[in-house]
Design an enzyme around this catalytic site. Structure first.
Site, PDB file in Angstrom:
ATOM      1  N   HIS A  56       0.840  -1.199   0.000  1.00 54.60           N
ATOM      2  CA  HIS A  56       0.000   0.000   0.000  1.00 54.60           C
ATOM      3  C   HIS A  56       0.876   1.250   0.000  1.00 54.60           C
TER       4      HIS A  56
ATOM      5  N   TYR B  16       8.339  16.030   0.415  1.00 58.64           N
ATOM      6  CA  TYR B  16       8.096  17.339  -0.213  1.00 58.64           C
ATOM      7  C   TYR B  16       7.972  17.199  -1.718  1.00 58.64           C
TER       8      TYR B  16
ATOM      9  N   SER C  97      -1.919  26.933  -5.865  1.00 56.45           N
ATOM     10  CA  SER C  97      -1.581  28.324  -6.158  1.00 56.45           C
ATOM     11  C   SER C  97      -2.119  28.769  -7.519  1.00 56.45           C
TER      12      SER C  97
ATOM     13  N   ASP D  43       6.906  21.418 -26.876  1.00 57.11           N
ATOM     14  CA  ASP D  43       6.790  20.084 -26.282  1.00 57.11           C
ATOM     15  C   ASP D  43       7.775  20.047 -25.132  1.00 57.11           C
TER      16      ASP D  43
ATOM     17  N   THR E  66       6.327  27.130   5.212  1.00 54.74           N
ATOM     18  CA  THR E  66       5.039  26.526   4.870  1.00 54.74           C
ATOM     19  C   THR E  66       3.908  27.423   5.324  1.00 54.74           C
TER      20      THR E  66
ATOM     21  N   HIS F  85      12.859  12.131   3.472  1.00 55.63           N
ATOM     22  CA  HIS F  85      12.210  13.383   3.821  1.00 55.63           C
ATOM     23  C   HIS F  85      12.023  14.301   2.621  1.00 55.63           C
TER      24      HIS F  85
ATOM     25  N   TRP G 225       7.051   0.253   3.909  1.00 54.94           N
ATOM     26  CA  TRP G 225       7.558   1.012   2.759  1.00 54.94           C
ATOM     27  C   TRP G 225       8.904   1.635   3.085  1.00 54.94           C
TER      28      TRP G 225
ATOM     29  N   HIS H 270      14.456  13.435  11.911  1.00 54.05           N
ATOM     30  CA  HIS H 270      13.271  13.523  12.782  1.00 54.05           C
ATOM     31  C   HIS H 270      12.419  12.260  12.674  1.00 54.05           C
ATOM     32  N   HIS H 271      12.738  11.391  11.730  1.00 57.25           N
ATOM     33  CA  HIS H 271      12.044  10.099  11.692  1.00 57.25           C
ATOM     34  C   HIS H 271      12.728   9.082  12.598  1.00 57.25           C
TER      35      HIS H 271
ATOM     36  N   LYS I 127       3.198  30.094   2.883  1.00 55.62           N
ATOM     37  CA  LYS I 127       2.353  29.668   1.762  1.00 55.62           C
ATOM     38  C   LYS I 127       0.879  29.679   2.159  1.00 55.62           C
TER      39      LYS I 127
ATOM     40  N   SER J 180      13.371   6.029 -13.895  1.00 52.51           N
ATOM     41  CA  SER J 180      12.254   6.734 -14.514  1.00 52.51           C
ATOM     42  C   SER J 180      12.117   8.144 -13.941  1.00 52.51           C
ATOM     43  N   SER J 181      12.182   8.252 -12.616  1.00 53.99           N
ATOM     44  CA  SER J 181      12.018   9.567 -11.996  1.00 53.99           C
ATOM     45  C   SER J 181      13.148  10.504 -12.377  1.00 53.99           C
TER      46      SER J 181
ATOM     47  N   ARG K  16       1.532   1.371  14.977  1.00 56.18           N
ATOM     48  CA  ARG K  16       1.150   1.169  13.590  1.00 56.18           C
ATOM     49  C   ARG K  16       1.646  -0.191  13.110  1.00 56.18           C
TER      50      ARG K  16
ATOM     51  N   GLU L 270      11.609  13.360  -0.197  1.00 54.33           N
ATOM     52  CA  GLU L 270      10.552  12.677  -0.918  1.00 54.33           C
ATOM     53  C   GLU L 270       9.158  13.170  -0.516  1.00 54.33           C
TER      54      GLU L 270
HETATM   55  C1  HEA Z   1       0.079   9.189  -0.862  1.00 52.58           C
HETATM   56  C2  HEA Z   1       0.064   8.121  -0.290  1.00 52.58           C
HETATM   57  C3  HEA Z   1      -1.090   7.427   0.387  1.00 52.58           C
HETATM   58  C4  HEA Z   1      -2.443   7.424   0.126  1.00 52.58           C
HETATM   59  C5  HEA Z   1      -3.175   8.174  -0.954  1.00 52.58           C
HETATM   60  C6  HEA Z   1      -3.044   6.582   1.114  1.00 52.58           C
HETATM   61  C7  HEA Z   1      -4.417   6.308   1.182  1.00 52.58           C
HETATM   62  C8  HEA Z   1      -5.017   5.547   2.180  1.00 52.58           C
HETATM   63  N1  HEA Z   1      -4.382   4.915   3.229  1.00 52.58           N
HETATM   64 FE1  HEA Z   1      -2.392   4.848   3.534  1.00 52.58          FE
HETATM   65  N2  HEA Z   1      -0.376   4.774   3.833  1.00 52.58           N
HETATM   66  C9  HEA Z   1       0.583   5.412   3.089  1.00 52.58           C
HETATM   67  C10 HEA Z   1       0.366   6.269   2.038  1.00 52.58           C
HETATM   68  C11 HEA Z   1      -0.886   6.556   1.511  1.00 52.58           C
HETATM   69  N3  HEA Z   1      -2.083   6.069   1.946  1.00 52.58           N
HETATM   70  C12 HEA Z   1       1.898   5.081   3.570  1.00 52.58           C
HETATM   71  C13 HEA Z   1       3.219   5.589   3.014  1.00 52.58           C
HETATM   72  C14 HEA Z   1       1.703   4.203   4.636  1.00 52.58           C
HETATM   73  C15 HEA Z   1       2.763   3.562   5.518  1.00 52.58           C
HETATM   74  C16 HEA Z   1       3.066   2.186   5.049  1.00 52.58           C
HETATM   75  C17 HEA Z   1       3.980   1.496   5.993  1.00 52.58           C
HETATM   76  O1  HEA Z   1       3.701   1.484   7.204  1.00 52.58           O
HETATM   77  O2  HEA Z   1       4.983   0.971   5.525  1.00 52.58           O
HETATM   78  C18 HEA Z   1       0.270   4.036   4.783  1.00 52.58           C
HETATM   79  C19 HEA Z   1      -0.332   3.249   5.767  1.00 52.58           C
HETATM   80  C20 HEA Z   1      -1.694   3.163   5.978  1.00 52.58           C
HETATM   81  C21 HEA Z   1      -2.298   2.546   7.114  1.00 52.58           C
HETATM   82  C22 HEA Z   1      -1.558   1.968   8.304  1.00 52.58           C
HETATM   83  C23 HEA Z   1      -1.238   0.549   8.054  1.00 52.58           C
HETATM   84  C24 HEA Z   1      -0.456  -0.025   9.174  1.00 52.58           C
HETATM   85  O3  HEA Z   1       0.250   0.680   9.882  1.00 52.58           O
HETATM   86  O4  HEA Z   1      -0.557  -1.253   9.322  1.00 52.58           O
HETATM   87  C25 HEA Z   1      -3.665   2.635   6.947  1.00 52.58           C
HETATM   88  C26 HEA Z   1      -4.648   2.137   7.902  1.00 52.58           C
HETATM   89  O5  HEA Z   1      -5.721   2.560   7.987  1.00 52.58           O
HETATM   90  C27 HEA Z   1      -3.892   3.313   5.699  1.00 52.58           C
HETATM   91  C28 HEA Z   1      -5.141   3.600   5.154  1.00 52.58           C
HETATM   92  C29 HEA Z   1      -5.337   4.324   3.979  1.00 52.58           C
HETATM   93  C30 HEA Z   1      -6.657   4.555   3.401  1.00 52.58           C
HETATM   94  C31 HEA Z   1      -7.962   4.065   3.933  1.00 52.58           C
HETATM   95  C32 HEA Z   1      -6.436   5.320   2.266  1.00 52.58           C
HETATM   96  C33 HEA Z   1      -7.494   5.808   1.313  1.00 52.58           C
HETATM   97  O6  HEA Z   1      -7.322   7.184   1.068  1.00 52.58           O
HETATM   98  C34 HEA Z   1      -7.482   5.037   0.010  1.00 52.58           C
HETATM   99  C35 HEA Z   1      -8.660   5.425  -0.849  1.00 52.58           C
HETATM  100  C36 HEA Z   1      -8.668   4.821  -2.222  1.00 52.58           C
HETATM  101  C37 HEA Z   1      -9.373   3.750  -2.583  1.00 52.58           C
HETATM  102  C38 HEA Z   1     -10.188   3.018  -1.608  1.00 52.58           C
HETATM  103  C39 HEA Z   1      -9.342   3.230  -3.976  1.00 52.58           C
HETATM  104  C40 HEA Z   1     -10.641   3.208  -4.697  1.00 52.58           C
HETATM  105  C41 HEA Z   1     -11.548   2.053  -4.442  1.00 52.58           C
HETATM  106  C42 HEA Z   1     -11.404   0.766  -4.874  1.00 52.58           C
HETATM  107  C43 HEA Z   1     -10.213   0.221  -5.516  1.00 52.58           C
HETATM  108  C44 HEA Z   1     -12.477  -0.233  -4.728  1.00 52.58           C
HETATM  109  C45 HEA Z   1     -12.604  -0.811  -3.396  1.00 52.58           C
HETATM  110  C46 HEA Z   1     -13.500   0.064  -2.595  1.00 52.58           C
HETATM  111  C47 HEA Z   1     -14.236  -0.331  -1.565  1.00 52.58           C
HETATM  112  C48 HEA Z   1     -14.222  -1.738  -1.055  1.00 52.58           C
HETATM  113  C49 HEA Z   1     -15.116   0.641  -0.858  1.00 52.58           C
HETATM  114  N4  HEA Z   1      -2.680   3.624   5.130  1.00 52.58           N
HETATM  115  C1  HEA Z   2       3.261  15.135   1.872  1.00 54.14           C
HETATM  116  C2  HEA Z   2       3.978  14.650   2.752  1.00 54.14           C
HETATM  117  C3  HEA Z   2       4.390  15.260   4.054  1.00 54.14           C
HETATM  118  C4  HEA Z   2       4.479  16.585   4.444  1.00 54.14           C
HETATM  119  C5  HEA Z   2       4.213  17.825   3.645  1.00 54.14           C
HETATM  120  C6  HEA Z   2       4.931  16.557   5.817  1.00 54.14           C
HETATM  121  C7  HEA Z   2       5.155  17.703   6.576  1.00 54.14           C
HETATM  122  C8  HEA Z   2       5.757  17.704   7.820  1.00 54.14           C
HETATM  123  N1  HEA Z   2       6.085  16.596   8.575  1.00 54.14           N
HETATM  124 FE1  HEA Z   2       5.687  14.672   8.081  1.00 54.14          FE
HETATM  125  N2  HEA Z   2       5.613  12.743   7.467  1.00 54.14           N
HETATM  126  C9  HEA Z   2       5.211  12.283   6.237  1.00 54.14           C
HETATM  127  C10 HEA Z   2       4.784  13.062   5.174  1.00 54.14           C
HETATM  128  C11 HEA Z   2       4.774  14.451   5.192  1.00 54.14           C
HETATM  129  N3  HEA Z   2       5.093  15.263   6.247  1.00 54.14           N
HETATM  130  C12 HEA Z   2       5.240  10.850   6.187  1.00 54.14           C
HETATM  131  C13 HEA Z   2       4.869   9.975   4.988  1.00 54.14           C
HETATM  132  C14 HEA Z   2       5.697  10.416   7.427  1.00 54.14           C
HETATM  133  C15 HEA Z   2       5.851   8.997   7.960  1.00 54.14           C
HETATM  134  C16 HEA Z   2       6.815   8.160   7.252  1.00 54.14           C
HETATM  135  C17 HEA Z   2       6.810   6.776   7.843  1.00 54.14           C
HETATM  136  O1  HEA Z   2       7.361   6.601   8.935  1.00 54.14           O
HETATM  137  O2  HEA Z   2       6.228   5.865   7.199  1.00 54.14           O
HETATM  138  C18 HEA Z   2       5.947  11.638   8.198  1.00 54.14           C
HETATM  139  C19 HEA Z   2       6.451  11.625   9.493  1.00 54.14           C
HETATM  140  C20 HEA Z   2       6.887  12.761  10.149  1.00 54.14           C
HETATM  141  C21 HEA Z   2       7.683  12.740  11.336  1.00 54.14           C
HETATM  142  C22 HEA Z   2       8.229  11.473  12.035  1.00 54.14           C
HETATM  143  C23 HEA Z   2       7.256  10.932  12.972  1.00 54.14           C
HETATM  144  C24 HEA Z   2       7.684   9.640  13.541  1.00 54.14           C
HETATM  145  O3  HEA Z   2       7.813   8.670  12.810  1.00 54.14           O
HETATM  146  O4  HEA Z   2       7.896   9.612  14.762  1.00 54.14           O
HETATM  147  C25 HEA Z   2       7.897  14.046  11.692  1.00 54.14           C
HETATM  148  C26 HEA Z   2       8.697  14.468  12.878  1.00 54.14           C
HETATM  149  O5  HEA Z   2       9.194  15.498  12.949  1.00 54.14           O
HETATM  150  C27 HEA Z   2       7.229  14.878  10.702  1.00 54.14           C
HETATM  151  C28 HEA Z   2       7.219  16.263  10.716  1.00 54.14           C
HETATM  152  C29 HEA Z   2       6.693  17.045   9.696  1.00 54.14           C
HETATM  153  C30 HEA Z   2       6.733  18.512   9.706  1.00 54.14           C
HETATM  154  C31 HEA Z   2       7.298  19.379  10.768  1.00 54.14           C
HETATM  155  C32 HEA Z   2       6.161  18.910   8.516  1.00 54.14           C
HETATM  156  C33 HEA Z   2       6.014  20.338   8.054  1.00 54.14           C
HETATM  157  O6  HEA Z   2       6.410  20.465   6.721  1.00 54.14           O
HETATM  158  C34 HEA Z   2       4.615  20.860   8.226  1.00 54.14           C
HETATM  159  C35 HEA Z   2       4.570  22.350   8.041  1.00 54.14           C
HETATM  160  C36 HEA Z   2       3.167  22.920   7.987  1.00 54.14           C
HETATM  161  C37 HEA Z   2       2.543  23.582   8.980  1.00 54.14           C
HETATM  162  C38 HEA Z   2       3.161  23.754  10.317  1.00 54.14           C
HETATM  163  C39 HEA Z   2       1.138  24.112   8.809  1.00 54.14           C
HETATM  164  C40 HEA Z   2       1.034  25.486   8.231  1.00 54.14           C
HETATM  165  C41 HEA Z   2       1.797  26.514   8.960  1.00 54.14           C
HETATM  166  C42 HEA Z   2       1.244  27.566   9.623  1.00 54.14           C
HETATM  167  C43 HEA Z   2      -0.222  27.823   9.625  1.00 54.14           C
HETATM  168  C44 HEA Z   2       2.182  28.523  10.277  1.00 54.14           C
HETATM  169  C45 HEA Z   2       2.139  28.609  11.766  1.00 54.14           C
HETATM  170  C46 HEA Z   2       2.392  27.322  12.434  1.00 54.14           C
HETATM  171  C47 HEA Z   2       3.171  27.164  13.526  1.00 54.14           C
HETATM  172  C48 HEA Z   2       4.028  28.223  14.115  1.00 54.14           C
HETATM  173  C49 HEA Z   2       3.175  25.822  14.204  1.00 54.14           C
HETATM  174  N4  HEA Z   2       6.614  14.070   9.795  1.00 54.14           N
HETATM  175 CU    CU Z   3      10.154  13.844   7.338  1.00 53.61          CU
END
Ligand code: HEA
Ligand code: HEA
Ligand code: CU
Ligand code: CUA
Lengths: 385, 324, 517
Positions: free
Chosen positions: C67, C248, C259, C96, C319, C244, C132, C293-294, C322, C160-161, C441, C246
């Site tokens: 997933h 962004y 925007s 293009d 952020t 990280h 993942w 921070h992870h 923005k 590819s990327s 989790r 990634e």
């Molecule tokens: C951009 C990335 C992205 C997106 C879009 C989503 C979308 C969703 N994710 Fe997430 N998710 C991750 C990235 C993302 N996820 C990542 C990185 C992890 C961590 C993995 C890890 O721990 O290694 C994670 C882990 C994660 C967990 C934790 C699993 C665990 O720790 O064991 C869960 C649990 O609820 C979850 C739920 C969902 C759900 C319900 C959606 C929904 O938004 C999905 C909605 C879309 C559909 C449902 C598709 C359309 C419908 C069908 C195909 C038909 C079937 C429909 C029905 C039966 C109604 N995701």
């Molecule tokens: C689109 C992807 C995305 C984005 C944009 C962010 C944004 C941020 N993330 Fe997140 N993060 C993930 C995707 C993302 N993260 C994923 C996938 C994981 C889990 C990976 C895994 O373990 O599987 C993760 C996990 C993760 C962790 C690790 C948690 C853990 O495993 O213990 C942390 C810890 O610092 C963190 C911090 C942040 C912070 C500080 C931002 C900041 O960029 C957020 C900044 C935005 C705001 C703060 C809001 C707007 C600001 C204001 C309105 C201004 C005023 C606000 C203040 C003064 C507070 N993220």
């Molecule tokens: Cu991070």
């Protein structure tokens, strides 16, 4: 291939199964705090500090959120398109840009202060009165009470919840998945240092109420500490994905009065002596097999299956090793197979249990070797290395 | 680079449909599936099954390389037919530059890993600094770089008695590859390799000058010499690996020292081969087909950029792997 | 140069046209989104109640892993690359992409790669099951044999990327129409330029990392084994140095989309364009120095812990800039709420909430309690689903009339928004609660106290999933039976070159550069 295919078939049927299982399991035991929505301050000073930090930051975020979203929703309501509305055309203001760069920065600095002091506190492991070495194994914990003047007390802590509860054949008990056969025991109001490591993959030792979470990294020892100020039983779980039964390796910490702790420790030490005595004894095949079955069901079943059919590990039923030469069988059990999930059990089980489990494997699941291994054989095998 | 103004506008060449991308994909994916299967047979296999993995790999690779050949031939032909505007040529240059940047990042990881294990992990394992308590696991391990004794070696009983289950067996080397003292300097291959590679950077530059002066003989000669130096470098590198394995007991499995040594020099060597191959093609184009003009020779230029990059990486290697 | 698309299948297989390739990317990524969503549905179905009902733990781990991988690398990233392909040449007035044949190659690598990854589900040993984030040694010494296919799969995705991003950089740098200076470029182009830079910088790092794994698994090296002098934590440092930036990479193009959309429906220029550009660049820069921070709980020395904590908190500043700029753009505009605008506003609202939880996670001592709990899962779905997926959905509604020349049905669009919005929050808001209450989790079964919130979450997920199927229906309906729009400028308030050409645009948009104001 086949088991995977079966699984996928099952999945195809999943909606039906889901419905059935929902209808069948009606009641689940007693009420735990089921509607808990927030972190708990726990039973340590550090936990309380973390909780305060957490709440402070939540409230700061709530306030920022309310202000920001209020402005947003105000424009959504007040500035919708209407015939008499010309949109303004302003699109720049250095003053506000600077303001909303500086103000959040100041807010962050405010948050950073309590965070820094709390962190320093968490890292201060000095002056601990006792050390416990915690080793994560796939999928159990080992606790070793370090005794500077003698033998360490050590034991494994396994999940106690039975398969029947997990597979919904029995009602689930109160501490479903959060109960172990032998909990860690520590004295109240004592600074205890945890030395955390792992034997195979990375695990993480987490007890929310103690506010301790530390990764167990194979080959390295991490330090953490706690000082609990309230008697009780505290539960936690492994918090780092560590393979199949990651969800099934709970932690239970029993915090007791100093005296009770001392008694418990003395008892544990006495048990160890008893095992030493057993090691010198001869056992019959039946005794060994009975004991071996226990050990097998505790330590091996996860990978080799209830009927020795294999799974993560190879099948024991009909295995060339289990029906072959005893020395190889001992060698694999004691030293494991490098590069696979098969662990070295030599350091995990005592010689009696090793002898028993090997004997059991040679005489169960249709392996009718009829031979037996005595604790002394194991001892000699280990010496011979 | 600012956008050009109207007067200099030439039509940008957008190629017709092309089969090349599809063929390249088929070749590459087939090759990698074959290779993965081959590795799996080696590590996890039963030894009895015949999966034809190497055959699949070789077929895929051949198809892939063939496709690339056609691909590059097509672009060269298009350019010689005058279809490429100055702007398109600039796109190619940007593409190559960013490709090299991505390669820089690739090497950066391995250098980063080297830095991390040398400066942090080693001391920690030996119970220094933040790794204070690790002495419980590796009581007899003391750290030095190059790491001649692995933590596993230091445990009495070796692999069998180590505190972590299921590792492989890592045995330190007998000798390391660093500077063997002034008296043996003549036999120290890395030094000669440095000399060779550095001079090849000059020779390719001289070839470039020759090209720009329209002096074809100079181009052909110095480019040829560059290719030759590349071959020499790779040969010495092979000799060094032979020595390491056979005489020094330094292997991929010799713990982290062997690991970082072979991975860094190995990837570098692989890139030298690539760069050398690129230059060889340019040399063949120049000598047999008379390609390139004084102001249009992107193929040559890109290859020489690549060559300089490989050279710079070597300097880093020489410093961090052999000397320091 | 041909003037129209070729006929039949070869149009798609052999194309060098940026619009065709964009379309391919978009459909591919949507397919992957459904696949990844299907895996999520399995996860949610198993977590509907305590006990094991549908799947075995090892299969559950495969689902979690697949997933995450499919969503991140198969759905979100390619979808934005598809958008870039479609829009960037049109927005900057180019004929293009700069390197059209390579463009086709970057796309065609993806389908067989994901086919290979998905096929591991049917192989001996099962699909990758190490999350993942595939931490060693679970992904090396203890991995199923399919890990080798996974490794080469990652190599291919990286290739590819990297090629895709190099192409985007070359296009933006070299192909702008005369007069289209950098500071006149649409925000979407800017965010993609910076994203492409991030990709070229970190995908090779990931490639290096899986190469180390390959060597550890098959050739006995000891990068991630303490017994040989390596360190499992080294793996995490390298992974998050990639990981990280990634996240962004995932969100920045979404920022770009929002925007574009907010000014259009506010009928007012984007507030603070320059500061938006600088903020994006700062986010990108900071993203390189916050990775650990992870890893707050791996036992880093305290100095490192503090450095990464402070650096991470800083990201809130750009952020925030923005977010404030978007809101100020709406301020005193003349707002209408067509579907793209609804999704954009939903994005701003929910992403900010996800950002707040991000800042909470950034505080190292508090993260000791949050880490690897469902609180983290809630955080990243707020930023990735309500961030990336919402903005992508907004983009599709916004540009679909331009791409197809047909208008989607507005009430169906709005309905989809509201169902998604409710379903999304029902799914992921309760996850904050169970996370704080102590639910780790990546577990297939949980203690009884977490039952009710998990049930809610599962129901929400099914609702959200259904809304995605509705979205698919809506898009297909538009293509087949939508009302023709018959005008160049589909939206009253829209600005930019893409609105100066017909809807749908000609096969080759700008054979000569358009005038730029
Ligand atoms: C951009 C990335 C992205 C997106 C879009 C989503 C979308 C969703 N994710 Fe997430 N998710 C991750 C990235 C993302 N996820 C990542 C990185 C992890 C961590 C993995 C890890 O721990 O290694 C994670 C882990 C994660 C967990 C934790 C699993 C665990 O720790 O064991 C869960 C649990 O609820 C979850 C739920 C969902 C759900 C319900 C959606 C929904 O938004 C999905 C909605 C879309 C559909 C449902 C598709 C359309 C419908 C069908 C195909 C038909 C079937 C429909 C029905 C039966 C109604 N995701
Ligand atoms: C689109 C992807 C995305 C984005 C944009 C962010 C944004 C941020 N993330 Fe997140 N993060 C993930 C995707 C993302 N993260 C994923 C996938 C994981 C889990 C990976 C895994 O373990 O599987 C993760 C996990 C993760 C962790 C690790 C948690 C853990 O495993 O213990 C942390 C810890 O610092 C963190 C911090 C942040 C912070 C500080 C931002 C900041 O960029 C957020 C900044 C935005 C705001 C703060 C809001 C707007 C600001 C204001 C309105 C201004 C005023 C606000 C203040 C003064 C507070 N993220
Ligand atoms: Cu991070
Ligand atoms: Cu042990 Cu998870």
């Amino acid at each position: 291939m086949h088991s995977q295919a079966k699984r996928l078939l099952k999945l195809a049927l999943s909606p039906v199964l889901l419905l059935l299982s929902f209808l069948s399991t009606g009641v689940w035991a007693e009420e735990a705090p089921r509607w808990q929505v927030n972190m708990s301050p726990g039973v340590t000073e550090v936990g309380a500090k973390i909780y305060d930090l957490h709440m402070t930051v939540i409230w700061i975020c709530v306030v920022i959120g309310v202000v920001v979203f209020a402005i947003m929703f105000y424009s959504i309501l007040a500035h919708r398109k209407s015939p008499d509305r010309e949109p303004a055309q302003f699109h720049e203001s250095t003053t506000v840009e600077i303001a909303w760069t500086v103000i959040p920065f100041i807010i962050l600095v405010v948050m950073a202060f309590p965070a820094t002091t709390t962190l320093i506190d968490i890292y201060n492991t000095d002056d601990a009165e006792m050390d416990i070495l915690i080793t994560g194994y796939q999928w159990k914990w080992k606790y070793e009470y370090i005794n500077p003047e003698g033998e360490n007390v050590k034991f494994f802590s396994n999940l106690r919840t039975g398969k029947t509860e997990i597979y919904n054949e029995d009602d689930k008990g109160e501490h479903y998945l959060l109960e172990v056969d032998e909990p860690m025991v520590i004295p109240v109001n004592t600074k205890v240092r945890f030395l955390v490591t792992a034997n195979d993959v990375i695990h993480s030792w987490w007890v929310p109420a103690l506010a301790v979470k530390k990764d167990a990294i194979p080959g390295f020892i991490n330090e953490a500490w706690t000082e609990v100020n309230q008697l009780g039983v505290y539960r936690g779980q492994c918090a780092e994905l560590c393979g199949r039964d990651h969800g099934f390796m709970p932690i239970v910490v029993n915090v007791v009065e100093r005296e009770e702790y001392d008694n418990w420790l003395a008892e544990k030490a006495a048990d160890a002596v008893k095992i030493k005595e057993l090691m010198a004894q001869e056992f019959t095949l039946d005794e060994l097999a009975a004991r071996g079955k226990d050990v097998y069901m505790r330590s091996c079943v996860a990978c080799h299956g209830v009927n020795g059919e294999g799974g993560v590990g190879k099948a024991i039923a009909g295995s060339a090793v289990a029906t072959g030469d005893i020395a190889t069988h001992l060698e694999i059990t004691i030293n494991g197979v490098p590069g696979t999930a098969m662990q070295a059990f030599g350091g995990q089980l005592n010689d009696v249990d090793l002898a028993a489990v090997v004997t059991y494997q040679r005489n169960a699941f249709g392996n009718n070797m009829g031979d037996k291994v005595q604790p002394i054989d194991v001892y000699q095998f280990k010496q011979g290395q | 680079m600012a956008a050009q103004d109207d007067s200099t506008y030439e039509a940008y060449y957008v190629p017709e449909q092309s089969k090349m991308a599809l063929c390249a994909t088929i070749g590459l994916v087939t090759a990698l599936i074959g290779l993965a299967t081959a590795f799996n047979d080696m590590t996890f296999g039963e030894g009895t099954e015949n999966t034809h993995s190497w055959l699949i790999f070789n077929l895929g690779l051949a198809f892939f390389v063939g496709t690339l050949f056609v691909w590059f031939r097509t672009t060269i032909r298009e350019n010689r037919a005058g279809m490429n505007s100055a702007q398109l040529k600039h796109s190619y240059a940007i593409g190559m530059q960013w490709f090299i940047f991505s390669e820089v990042m690739f090497f950066a990881v391995f250098f980063g890993a080297l830095f991390y294990v040398r400066n942090l992990v080693g001391p920690w394992l030996a119970g220094e600094g933040a790794g204070e308590m690790n002495y419980l696991l590796w009581p007899d391990f003391s750290y030095s770089w190059p790491m001649m004794e692995t933590p596993q070696d230091s445990v009495v009983g070796g692999a069998a008695a180590q505190p972590i289950a299921n590792n492989g067996v890592y045995t330190g080397p007998e000798r390391d590859m660093s500077f063997p003292g002034w008296s043996n300097i003549a036999h120290w291959l890395p030094l000669w390799n440095t000399v060779i590679l550095l001079s090849s950077s000059f020779t390719v530059h001289i070839a470039h000058l020759g090209l720009k002066q329209n002096n074809r003989a100079k181009l052909n000669l110095w480019l040829g010499i560059t290719v030759f130096l590349g071959i020499l470098f790779v040969s010495l590198q092979i000799l060094e690996y032979y020595e390491a394995y056979v005489e020094y007991g330094l292997k991929l499995t010799s713990g982290i020292y062997g690991t970082t040594f072979f991975m860094l020099t190995g990837f570098h060597g692989f890139h030298v081969c690539l760069g050398m191959f690129m230059l060889l093609i340019q040399w063949l184009r120049a000598t047999t087909a008379g390609h390139f003009t004084a102001d249009d020779h992107f193929g040559f230029e890109a290859s020489s950029w690549y060559w300089h990059f490989v050279d710079v990486v070597w300097v880093g290697l020489f410093l961090f792997v052999y000397i320091l | 140069m041909a003037h129209g698309p070729a006929k039949g299948l070869s149009r798609w297989l052999l194309t060098t046209n940026h619009k065709d390739i964009g379309t391919l990317y978009l459909w591919f990524s949507f397919t992957m989104f459904l696949l990844g969503g299907f895996f999520a549905m399995i996860i949610r179905a198993e977590l509907f109640q305590p006990g094991l009902q549908l799947v075995e733990p090892e299969f559950f781990n495969q689902m979690t892993t697949m997933h995450g991988l499919v969503m991140v690398f198969g759905a979100i990233m390619p979808s934005f690359v598809g958008l870039a392909n479609w829009m960037i040449p049109m927005m900057i007035g180019a004929p293009d992409m700069a390197l059209p044949r390579m463009n086709n190659w970057s796309f065609w690598i993806l389908p067989p790669t994901f086919l290979m990854l998905a096929s591991t589900l049917f192989m001996e040993g099962g699909a990758p099951n190490f999350g993942w984030t595939f931490y060693a040694p679970l992904s090396t010494t203890y991995a199923p044999s399919t890990v080798t296919y996974f490794i080469f799969g990652v190599h291919l995705m990286g290739l590819s990327s990297i090629m895709g991003s190099i192409n985007i950089i070359a296009t933006v740098v070299n192909m702008r129409a005369p007069g289209m200076t950098y500071m006149k470029m649409p925000m979407f182009v800017w965010t993609w330029l910076i994203t492409a830079f991030l990709l070229v910088a970190v995908m090779p790092v990931l490639a290096g990392l899986v190469t180390m794994m390959l060597m550890d698994v098959h050739f006995g090296t000891s990068f991630f084994s303490a017994a040989g002098g390596g360190d499992p934590v080294l793996f995490q440092h390298i992974f998050w140095f990639f990981g990280h930036p990634e996240v962004y990479i995932i969100i920045l193009p979404g920022f770009g989309v929002v925007s574009q959309i907010i000014p259009t429906f506010s009928r007012k220029p984007l507030f603070g364009y320059d500061s938006m550009v600088y903020a994006t660049a700062s986010i990108a820069f900071l993203s390189f120095i916050v990775w650990a921070h992870h890893m707050y709980t791996v036992g880093m020395p305290i100095a490192g812990e503090l450095f990464f904590m402070y650096a991470t908190m800083l990201i809130a500043v750009p952020t925030g800039v923005k977010v404030f700029n978007w809101i100020t753009t709406m301020w005193r505009g003349s707002l209408t709420f067509e579907t793209p605008m609804l999704f954009a506003i939903g994005f701003v609202f929910l992403f900010t909430i996800g950002g707040f939880t991000g800042v909470m996670l950034a505080l190292a001592p508090a993260d000791f309690q949050y880490h690897d709990s469902y609180f983290v899962v809630a955080h990243f779905h707020y930023v990735m689903v309500a961030g990336a997926v919402f903005s992508m959905t907004a983009a599709v509604y916004y540009w679909l009339p331009k791409w197809t020349g047909k208008m989607y049905n507005e009430s169906m669009g709005k309905a989809q928004f509201w169902v998604s919005f409710v379903g999304f929050n029902l799914t992921f808001f309760p996850q904050h609660f169970v996370g704080l209450a102590g639910m780790p989790r990546r577990i297939p079964d949980y203690a009884l106290q977490f039952t009710d919130f998990n049930m809610m979450s599962s129901i929400g997920a099914f609702i959200y999933g259904a809304s995605q199927l509705f979205f698919l229906f809506n898009v297909i309906r538009t293509i087949i039976a939508g009302e023709p729009v018959n005008r160049d400028k589909v939206w009253e308030g829209a600005e930019g070159l893409e609105w100066t050409v017909s809807s749908p645009p000609p096969y080759h948009t700008f054979t000569t550069p358009p005038p730029v104001k």
